[in-house]
Scaffold this active site. Structure first.
Site, PDB file in Angstrom:
ATOM      1  CB  CYS A   1       2.690   0.694 -27.521  1.00  0.00           C
ATOM      2  SG  CYS A   1       3.534  -0.153 -26.157  1.00  0.00           S
ATOM      3  N   GLY A   2       5.166  -0.787 -29.648  1.00  0.00           N
ATOM      4  CA  GLY A   2       5.559  -2.039 -30.297  1.00  0.00           C
ATOM      5  C   GLY A   2       5.398  -3.239 -29.384  1.00  0.00           C
ATOM      6  CG  ASN A   3       8.045  -3.988 -26.125  1.00  0.00           C
ATOM      7  OD1 ASN A   3       8.565  -4.833 -26.855  1.00  0.00           O
ATOM      8  ND2 ASN A   3       8.763  -3.053 -25.505  1.00  0.00           N
TER       9      ASN A   3
ATOM     10  CG  HIS B   1      11.156   6.643 -31.377  1.00  0.00           C
ATOM     11  ND1 HIS B   1      11.327   5.887 -30.235  1.00  0.00           N
ATOM     12  CD2 HIS B   1       9.903   6.337 -31.839  1.00  0.00           C
ATOM     13  CE1 HIS B   1      10.259   5.139 -30.031  1.00  0.00           C
ATOM     14  NE2 HIS B   1       9.371   5.402 -30.980  1.00  0.00           N
TER      15      HIS B   1
ATOM     16  CG  ASN C   1       6.112   6.068 -30.888  1.00  0.00           C
ATOM     17  OD1 ASN C   1       6.650   5.641 -31.894  1.00  0.00           O
ATOM     18  ND2 ASN C   1       6.273   5.480 -29.703  1.00  0.00           N
TER      19      ASN C   1
ATOM     20  CB  CYS D   1      11.200   1.309 -25.894  1.00  0.00           C
ATOM     21  SG  CYS D   1      10.168   2.452 -26.836  1.00  0.00           S
ATOM     22  N   GLY D   2       9.547  -1.232 -27.781  1.00  0.00           N
ATOM     23  CA  GLY D   2       9.478  -1.874 -29.090  1.00  0.00           C
ATOM     24  C   GLY D   2       9.633  -0.872 -30.228  1.00  0.00           C
ATOM     25  CB  SER D   3       7.911   2.313 -31.090  1.00  0.00           C
ATOM     26  OG  SER D   3       7.931   2.904 -29.789  1.00  0.00           O
ATOM     27  N   GLY D   4      10.983   1.927 -29.942  1.00  0.00           N
ATOM     28  CA  GLY D   4      12.342   2.456 -29.796  1.00  0.00           C
ATOM     29  C   GLY D   4      13.371   1.564 -30.473  1.00  0.00           C
TER      30      GLY D   4
ATOM     31  CG  ASN E   1       7.293  -1.665 -22.525  1.00  0.00           C
ATOM     32  OD1 ASN E   1       7.050  -1.408 -23.690  1.00  0.00           O
ATOM     33  ND2 ASN E   1       6.964  -0.851 -21.544  1.00  0.00           N
TER      34      ASN E   1
ATOM     35  CD  GLU F   1       8.713   3.300 -23.380  1.00  0.00           C
ATOM     36  OE1 GLU F   1       7.561   3.754 -23.469  1.00  0.00           O
ATOM     37  OE2 GLU F   1       8.977   2.079 -23.326  1.00  0.00           O
ATOM     38  NE  ARG F   2       5.236  10.681 -26.494  1.00  0.00           N
ATOM     39  CZ  ARG F   2       4.572  10.955 -27.614  1.00  0.00           C
ATOM     40  NH1 ARG F   2       4.588  12.182 -28.112  1.00  0.00           N
ATOM     41  NH2 ARG F   2       3.932   9.993 -28.277  1.00  0.00           N
TER      42      ARG F   2
ATOM     43  CG  ASN G   1       9.112   7.384 -26.927  1.00  0.00           C
ATOM     44  OD1 ASN G   1       8.684   7.134 -25.813  1.00  0.00           O
ATOM     45  ND2 ASN G   1       8.319   7.733 -27.938  1.00  0.00           N
TER      46      ASN G   1
HETATM   47  N1  LIG Z   1       6.248   6.010 -24.454  1.00  0.00           N
HETATM   48  C1  LIG Z   1       5.752   5.842 -25.827  1.00  0.00           C
HETATM   49  C2  LIG Z   1       4.579   4.837 -25.878  1.00  0.00           C
HETATM   50  C3  LIG Z   1       4.997   3.409 -25.505  1.00  0.00           C
HETATM   51  C4  LIG Z   1       6.009   2.838 -26.479  1.00  0.00           C
HETATM   52  C5  LIG Z   1       6.785   1.610 -26.019  1.00  0.00           C
HETATM   53  N2  LIG Z   1       6.428   1.029 -24.767  1.00  0.00           N
HETATM   54  C6  LIG Z   1       6.899   0.571 -27.134  1.00  0.00           C
HETATM   55  O1  LIG Z   1       6.985  -0.637 -26.847  1.00  0.00           O
HETATM   56  O2  LIG Z   1       6.921   1.008 -28.318  1.00  0.00           O
HETATM   57  C7  LIG Z   1       5.307   7.221 -26.369  1.00  0.00           C
HETATM   58  O3  LIG Z   1       4.844   8.041 -25.591  1.00  0.00           O
HETATM   59  O4  LIG Z   1       5.401   7.413 -27.591  1.00  0.00           O
END
Ligand SMILES: N[C@H](CCC[C@H](N)C(=O)O)C(=O)O
Length: 283
Positions: free
Chosen positions: A78-80, A165, A163, A223-226, A16, A214-215, A196
């Site tokens: 954004c986790g990553n 999910h 964010n 996607c870390g938060s994903g 990412n 991802e959004r 996301n």
């Molecule tokens: N697209 C996400 C932000 C980046 C999250 C993702 N890259 C991660 O690592 O969590 C959103 O709009 O909420």
């Protein structure tokens, strides 16, 4: 038109990828059009998200970071990116070499350097209350919701990591309809702030396969938060243990969530790619 020169660092966390801008000292963050220009993989630098390093909002944190998607939309988490900002601050010398705190729009995060370019981040307590995801049309936090999408009933979980999910459990993550169902669910009125959309396959009690649409960026390599969201949804359903590896196309993250009332942690890599100067000669 005067050409503005902006130094940047290109980084990625499990594939990412990010453009990191050092805006400490109160420099102005990029506007949406500039984010889109930076993110463009042909006419710009190219990235999934733009991350800014900024002065900490309150004592105790080394710095603050903010996040904009490739389409210019802001995000709260954004986790990553958090792991990459942590690595950036250690390399900059601002973070010393022990544990430290980072501020993001989602709140304060404890950071633990693990060595070998890896970091553990406390990602907060997953929030399942529909109004807080936000998820419209449902009033109680359920383990699974159902919506009609393309004349079929789609079951999904919903959670906020700061964010929004949606998490869809699938039998075969490699064959998941990421590019079709992802945008359809994002456009649903059920997700007033979009979402996301994660497609998760349970390989074992301690192993999940995941792809995320991802959004603001589309399908990313990770996607870390994903990964946090998918693990939290599947843990709450009792489908996986409270310590799991999440295998994404770009790499593997370790998620731990000992119990529902404590922060969930995510551990994984952060990589530097190059430093550069963006010549902004947009006319
Ligand atoms: N697209 C996400 C932000 C980046 C999250 C993702 N890259 C991660 O690592 O969590 C959103 O709009 O909420």
């Amino acid at each position: 038109m005067a050409q503005a020169m902006r130094r940047f660092t290109k980084m990625h966390g499990a594939g990412n990828d990010f453009v990191v801008l050092d805006l400490r000292g109160g420099r102005t963050p990029p506007d949406a059009a500039t984010c889109r220009a930076l993110a463009d993989r042909h006419t710009g630098i190219g990235c999934d998200q733009i991350l800014t390093v900024e002065d900490a909002l309150a004592s105790g944190a080394v710095a603050r970071y903010r996040i904009w998607n490739a389409d210019g939309s802001p995000s709260q988490q954004c986790g990553n990116g958090a792991r990459c900002i942590a690595a950036w601050l250690v390399r900059d010398g601002a973070a010393g070499d022990g544990d430290f705190q980072l501020d993001s729009p989602a709140g304060r995060h404890a950071v633990t350097p693990l060595g070998g370019g890896r970091f553990r981040i406390a990602m907060g307590v997953p929030e399942f209350e529909p109004a807080r995801v936000p998820l419209r049309g449902f009033h109680r936090a359920l383990d699974a919701y159902a919506l009609e999408v393309d004349d079929a009933l789609l079951a999904f979980g919903a959670v906020s990591m700061g964010n929004p999910h949606a998490v869809i459990e699938v039998d075969d993550v490699d064959a998941a309809p990421v590019a079709t169902i992802g945008p359809r669910l994002q456009a649903s009125v059920a997700f007033p702030e979009s979402a996301n959309v994660g497609f998760a396959q349970v390989h074992a009690r301690d192993r999940i396969g995941l792809r995320v649409y991802e959004r603001g960026a589309g399908e990313t390599r990770a996607c870390g938060s994903g990964a946090c969201a998918a693990a939290a949804v599947l843990m709450r359903r009792g489908r996986v243990a409270r310590v799991v590896s999440v295998e994404l196309p770009g790499g593997t993250l370790q998620i731990e969530w000992p119990s529902d009332d404590v922060p969930l942690t995510m551990a994984g890599p952060a990589s530097f790619v190059f430093e550069g100067e963006w010549i902004d000669d947009r006319h």
